[in-house]
Design a protein around this motif. Structure first.
Motif, PDB file in Angstrom:
ATOM      1  N   THR A  62       0.867  -1.229   0.046  1.00  0.00           N
ATOM      2  CA  THR A  62       0.194   0.131   0.033  1.00  0.00           C
ATOM      3  C   THR A  62       0.966   1.262  -0.041  1.00  0.00           C
ATOM      4  O   THR A  62       1.836   1.298   0.767  1.00  0.00           O
ATOM      5  CB  THR A  62      -0.907   0.043   1.310  1.00  0.00           C
ATOM      6  OG1 THR A  62      -1.770  -1.105   1.293  1.00  0.00           O
ATOM      7  CG2 THR A  62      -1.812   1.279   1.195  1.00  0.00           C
ATOM      8  N   ARG A  90      -1.479   6.943   3.140  1.00  0.00           N
ATOM      9  CA  ARG A  90      -2.144   6.504   4.472  1.00  0.00           C
ATOM     10  C   ARG A  90      -3.474   6.987   4.442  1.00  0.00           C
ATOM     11  O   ARG A  90      -3.667   8.038   3.678  1.00  0.00           O
ATOM     12  CB  ARG A  90      -1.341   6.840   5.779  1.00  0.00           C
ATOM     13  CG  ARG A  90      -0.074   6.097   5.933  1.00  0.00           C
ATOM     14  CD  ARG A  90       0.631   6.629   7.180  1.00  0.00           C
ATOM     15  NE  ARG A  90       1.825   5.932   7.575  1.00  0.00           N
ATOM     16  CZ  ARG A  90       2.823   5.916   8.419  1.00  0.00           C
ATOM     17  NH1 ARG A  90       2.293   6.801   9.529  1.00  0.00           N
ATOM     18  NH2 ARG A  90       3.781   5.106   8.724  1.00  0.00           N
ATOM     19  N   GLY A  91      -4.528   6.427   5.282  1.00  0.00           N
ATOM     20  CA  GLY A  91      -5.550   6.954   5.327  1.00  0.00           C
ATOM     21  C   GLY A  91      -6.545   7.041   4.003  1.00  0.00           C
ATOM     22  O   GLY A  91      -6.245   5.918   3.451  1.00  0.00           O
ATOM     23  N   ALA A  92      -7.086   8.105   3.825  1.00  0.00           N
ATOM     24  CA  ALA A  92      -7.939   8.404   2.812  1.00  0.00           C
ATOM     25  C   ALA A  92      -7.374   8.305   1.332  1.00  0.00           C
ATOM     26  O   ALA A  92      -7.926   8.120   0.366  1.00  0.00           O
ATOM     27  CB  ALA A  92      -9.050   9.555   2.837  1.00  0.00           C
ATOM     28  N   THR A  93      -6.024   8.715   1.514  1.00  0.00           N
ATOM     29  CA  THR A  93      -5.244   8.780   0.160  1.00  0.00           C
ATOM     30  C   THR A  93      -4.443   7.455  -0.216  1.00  0.00           C
ATOM     31  O   THR A  93      -3.731   7.527  -1.238  1.00  0.00           O
ATOM     32  CB  THR A  93      -4.428   9.937   0.284  1.00  0.00           C
ATOM     33  OG1 THR A  93      -3.446   9.736   1.368  1.00  0.00           O
ATOM     34  CG2 THR A  93      -4.983  11.172   0.498  1.00  0.00           C
TER      35      THR A  93
END
Length: 220
Positions: free
Chosen positions: A16, A19-22
């Motif tokens: 990945t 991080r988070g929403a992005t």
């Protein structure tokens, strides 16, 4: 090299970015073993995660979750990488570019001379040895990139869309060279490609779709 020895294995390996929403998941939980002598094509369209999977196999990226191990490889020099994009160093001539991984591994100029000559000969580029990258064509540059890998005599060759930017004849020749070199040295060969004709020339085929490496029976 023992036949069928596992060189590298991915177990539920994910990658990945952000991080988070992005966050963008490039690889979802991939499971794959690459064994000595394998000829593996990873097939899928651009953006499907093929290059990211190859980077995990090579150790260029660490998995966000899951694991990648290399029980049959004794270090980075056992892996040879052919990149999709132009990867030659502009300030070095063709021979120096071909010798670069050997120099970085600590070999002297005298020790690199013979493997460089042999590798350039295998890709029909011996006559280009003293030219700079700007003085050769894109197809010639890709052949030199293959020679740079062959000079290492790696146990695992990873080629990311090695024919993607070449005309049909040059691409076929590059693939011929990769397959012949793998046969000659006993190396495993993993090729990412979007071209079914390229994939058909390798004995094992896996499909990637939206970051997922499909099981063989799931492949369309």
């Amino acid at each position: 090299m023992p036949s069928g020895e596992v060189l590298v294995t991915c177990q539920d390996a994910a990658l990945t970015f952000g991080r988070g929403a992005t966050a963008v998941v490039a690889v979802h939980g991939a499971d794959v073993d690459v064994r000595a002598g394998d000829r593996l094509a990873v097939v899928g369209p651009s953006g499907s995660g093929k290059s990211s999977l190859l980077h995990l196999l090579a150790g260029l990226e660490r998995p966000t979750s899951g694991s990648v191990s290399r029980p049959g490889l004794d270090g980075p020099s056992a892996i040879g990488l052919v990149f999709q994009a132009d990867s030659l160093i502009p300030a070095l001539d063709v021979a120096e570019n071909t010798a670069l991984p050997l120099v970085l591994a600590g070999r002297t100029e005298a020790e690199t001379r013979l493997p460089v000559i042999e590798a350039l000969g295998l890709v029909d580029a011996a006559d280009l040895a003293d030219r700079l990258p700007e003085e050769i064509s894109g197809g010639q540059a890709q052949r030199v990139a293959v020679a740079r890998v062959l000079a290492q005599a790696p146990r695992l060759i990873l080629a990311d869309e090695p024919t993607g930017q070449l005309d049909h004849a040059t691409g076929a020749h590059v693939l011929d060279v990769l397959l012949a070199a793998a046969d000659r040295t006993g190396a495993a060969l993993v090729v990412t490609t979007h071209d079914p004709a390229v994939a058909a020339r390798l004995t094992i085929r896996r499909t990637m779709r939206d970051g997922r490496l499909l099981a063989p029976e799931e492949a369309p």
